[in-house]
Design a protein around this motif. Structure first.
Motif, short mmCIF file in Angstrom:
data_model
loop_
_atom_site.label_atom_id
_atom_site.label_comp_id
_atom_site.label_asym_id
_atom_site.label_seq_id
_atom_site.Cartn_x
_atom_site.Cartn_y
_atom_site.Cartn_z
N ALA A 21 14.46 55.47 23.82
CA ALA A 21 14.67 54.07 24.23
C ALA A 21 15.26 54.00 25.64
N PRO A 22 14.47 54.43 26.66
CA PRO A 22 15.01 54.53 28.01
C PRO A 22 15.03 53.23 28.82
N ILE A 23 14.43 52.17 28.27
CA ILE A 23 14.40 50.90 29.00
C ILE A 23 15.54 50.02 28.50
N LEU A 24 16.43 49.64 29.41
CA LEU A 24 17.55 48.77 29.07
C LEU A 24 17.30 47.36 29.61
N HIS A 25 17.66 46.36 28.82
CA HIS A 25 17.76 44.99 29.33
C HIS A 25 19.22 44.59 29.19
N VAL A 26 19.85 44.32 30.33
CA VAL A 26 21.26 43.96 30.36
C VAL A 26 21.37 42.48 30.72
N ASP A 27 22.11 41.75 29.90
CA ASP A 27 22.23 40.30 30.09
C ASP A 27 23.70 39.92 29.97
N LEU A 28 24.23 39.31 31.01
CA LEU A 28 25.62 38.86 30.98
C LEU A 28 25.75 37.68 30.03
N ASP A 29 26.75 37.72 29.18
CA ASP A 29 26.90 36.71 28.14
C ASP A 29 27.46 35.41 28.70
N ALA A 30 26.72 34.30 28.45
CA ALA A 30 27.17 32.96 28.88
C ALA A 30 27.77 33.05 30.28
N PHE A 31 26.99 33.58 31.22
CA PHE A 31 27.52 34.05 32.50
C PHE A 31 28.35 33.01 33.25
N PHE A 32 27.77 31.84 33.52
CA PHE A 32 28.51 30.86 34.31
C PHE A 32 29.80 30.44 33.61
N ALA A 33 29.70 30.19 32.32
CA ALA A 33 30.90 29.80 31.58
C ALA A 33 31.93 30.92 31.57
N SER A 34 31.47 32.16 31.42
CA SER A 34 32.39 33.30 31.37
C SER A 34 33.12 33.48 32.70
N VAL A 35 32.40 33.27 33.81
CA VAL A 35 33.05 33.37 35.12
C VAL A 35 34.14 32.30 35.26
N GLU A 36 33.84 31.08 34.85
CA GLU A 36 34.84 30.01 34.93
C GLU A 36 36.06 30.34 34.07
N LEU A 37 35.85 30.97 32.93
CA LEU A 37 36.95 31.26 32.01
C LEU A 37 37.82 32.42 32.48
N LEU A 38 37.35 33.19 33.46
CA LEU A 38 38.21 34.24 34.01
C LEU A 38 39.51 33.65 34.55
N GLU A 39 39.43 32.44 35.11
CA GLU A 39 40.63 31.78 35.64
C GLU A 39 41.27 30.86 34.62
N ARG A 40 40.62 30.68 33.47
CA ARG A 40 41.17 29.83 32.40
C ARG A 40 41.10 30.57 31.07
N PRO A 41 41.77 31.71 30.95
CA PRO A 41 41.68 32.47 29.70
C PRO A 41 42.23 31.70 28.50
N ASP A 42 43.06 30.70 28.76
CA ASP A 42 43.61 29.90 27.66
C ASP A 42 42.53 29.08 26.95
N LEU A 43 41.37 28.94 27.60
CA LEU A 43 40.29 28.15 27.02
C LEU A 43 39.23 29.00 26.34
N ALA A 44 39.41 30.31 26.32
CA ALA A 44 38.34 31.22 25.90
C ALA A 44 37.86 30.95 24.48
N ASP A 45 38.75 30.52 23.58
CA ASP A 45 38.36 30.31 22.19
C ASP A 45 37.98 28.86 21.90
N LEU A 46 37.99 28.02 22.93
CA LEU A 46 37.66 26.61 22.77
C LEU A 46 36.25 26.35 23.29
N PRO A 47 35.58 25.29 22.83
CA PRO A 47 34.24 24.97 23.36
C PRO A 47 34.31 24.50 24.80
#
Length: 415
Positions: A21-47
């Motif tokens: 299985a030498p072919i990888l597909h890498v996908d960042l999870d909920a990328f835009f939202a995850s980047v925003e949450l880097l500065e708001r970790p208090d919101l990580a478990d909220l919608p």
């Protein structure tokens, strides 16, 4: 392929044999939202929903807690808040997304020279050559996930398989924050229970046709005679679906870094019905596209018009030119013809102009004469003036009307 909210998540044990299985597909999870949450970790478990604060805004991204309520990207923000009234809305910051994308892509480049970027947040990697340095594909995938987390704070999901198609399906199944390896020998047992909608190229219309003929799973497609599929979806579509359903996908990972298209679009705050306003906006965008083509040393052969109406119906129309061009006036003439050919238009919510089939400028043989020669010369003079004094100093007379006439809007260049 699941609801993309993590409810169908499937991951592999560390002991799985990934050698085939030498072919990888890498996908960042909920990328835009995850980047925003880097500065708001208090919101990580909220919608959390990423969108501009506007009644006419659409959702740019949603994190997994929000997705469990049915919130998805590209739906109206008003609809998202109906589905999830407790959602927290954060403004998007596209410069941050580009920054983190560059960091992640550099990690991929450390693993293998064979990286095929699919966008800002996903890529295919062929890691067959990394075995002697790092280990089998599963080890490479785990190292990628560890480094992405350690160096950016973001999570990614990885699918590993013998083909690109199956790797992409596997990464979607592994979300969020997982790794799913599909050894070559298990390709069909993984594929065949999946719904026909999971096949690449099967949209809503094709899916309805297939379901109407009793074809519900990828296994059903695989067992259907090719001639029958051809009658349902056409010759090319039938052959493609039959091959994919049987695990056949010979496409290699390619280092295609060239821009595939250059375009601009605008979403109006208030739906626009005035044809003159829309024609001026098309001219404005065509001029911008021409300028970006010239600045990039590119020409385009296919002109594309995009229209989205008040009811969110979206149409595209395209025309392929005899010779590629980088002249804004030529692009404007062609896209205006496409606009007129549509006929009567209901109120327009979004309008856009795009050039596709890009090639390096000057690589195509010149014809006996150049119909655009005068305009090309004039636009290059405008480019020179713009570089020295600002791009808005010189522009077509029909665009000298106040920008406010178009109403508030969200203008977005795109590739």
């Amino acid at each position: 392929m699941g609801r993309q909210d993590g409810s169908t998540r499937q991951v592999s044990a560390d002991s799985v044999d990934s050698s085939t299985a030498p072919i990888l597909h890498v996908d960042l999870d909920a990328f835009f939202a995850s980047v925003e949450l880097l500065e708001r970790p208090d919101l990580a478990d909220l919608p959390v929903v990423v969108a501009h604060n506007s009644l006419r805004s659409v959702v740019t991204a949603a994190n997994y807690p929000a997705r469990k309520f049915g919130v998805r990207s590209a739906i109206p923000l008003s609809r998202a808040l109906q589905l999830c009234p407790s959602a927290i809305v954060l403004e998007p910051h596209f410069e941050k997304y580009r920054h983190y994308s560059r960091l992640v892509m550099s990690i991929f480049d450390d693993m293998t020279p064979l990286v095929e970027r699919l966008g800002i947040d996903e890529a295919f990697l062929d890691v067959a050559g990394a075995r002697g340095v790092i280990g089998p594909p599963g080890d490479v995938a785990r190292l990628i996930r560890e480094r992405v987390r350690a160096e950016t704070g973001l999570a990614c999901s990885v699918g590993a398989a013998a083909t690109k198609f199956v790797a992409k399906l596997a990464s979607g199944r592994a979300k969020p924050d997982g790794l799913l390896v599909i050894p070559r020998s298990e390709t069909l047992s993984f594929l065949h229970p999946l719904p026909v909608g999971a096949l690449w190229g099967v949209g809503a219309v094709t899916e309805k046709s297939l379901l109407g003929r009793g074809l519900h799973t990828i296994g059903d497609i695989a067992q259907t005679p090719l001639d029958v599929l051809r009658r349902v979806v056409g010759d090319a579509g039938g052959r493609k679906l039959h091959a994919l359903a049987n695990g056949i996908d010979p496409r290699p990972v390619t280092r295609d870094t060239a821009e595939k298209s250059i375009g601009h679009e605008v979403t109006f705050e208030i739906d626009v019905s005035d044809a003159g306003t829309l024609r001026r906006e098309l001219l404005r965008q065509a001029s911008q596209v021409g300028r970006r083509l010239r600045a990039s040393g590119l020409e385009g052969r296919t002109v594309v018009l995009k229209l989205r109406y008040a009811d969110f119906t979206t149409i595209t129309r395209s025309r392929t030119l005899a010779e590629p061009t980088d002249v804004g006036r030529r692009i404007a003439d062609e896209v205006r013809d496409l606009y007129e050919a549509v006929g009567a238009h209901p109120p327009v919510r979004l309008i856009g102009v795009r050039m596709e089939q890009l090639t390096d400028a000057g690589t195509n043989a010149a014809g006996l004469w150049d119909d655009d020669e005068d305009w090309r010369g004039a636009e290059r003079v405008i480019d020179d003036v713009g570089e020295r004094f600002g791009t808005d100093l010189v522009r077509p007379a029909s665009l000298m009307k106040p920008a406010a006439e178009l109403g508030p809007s969200k203008r977005r260049p795109h590739l």
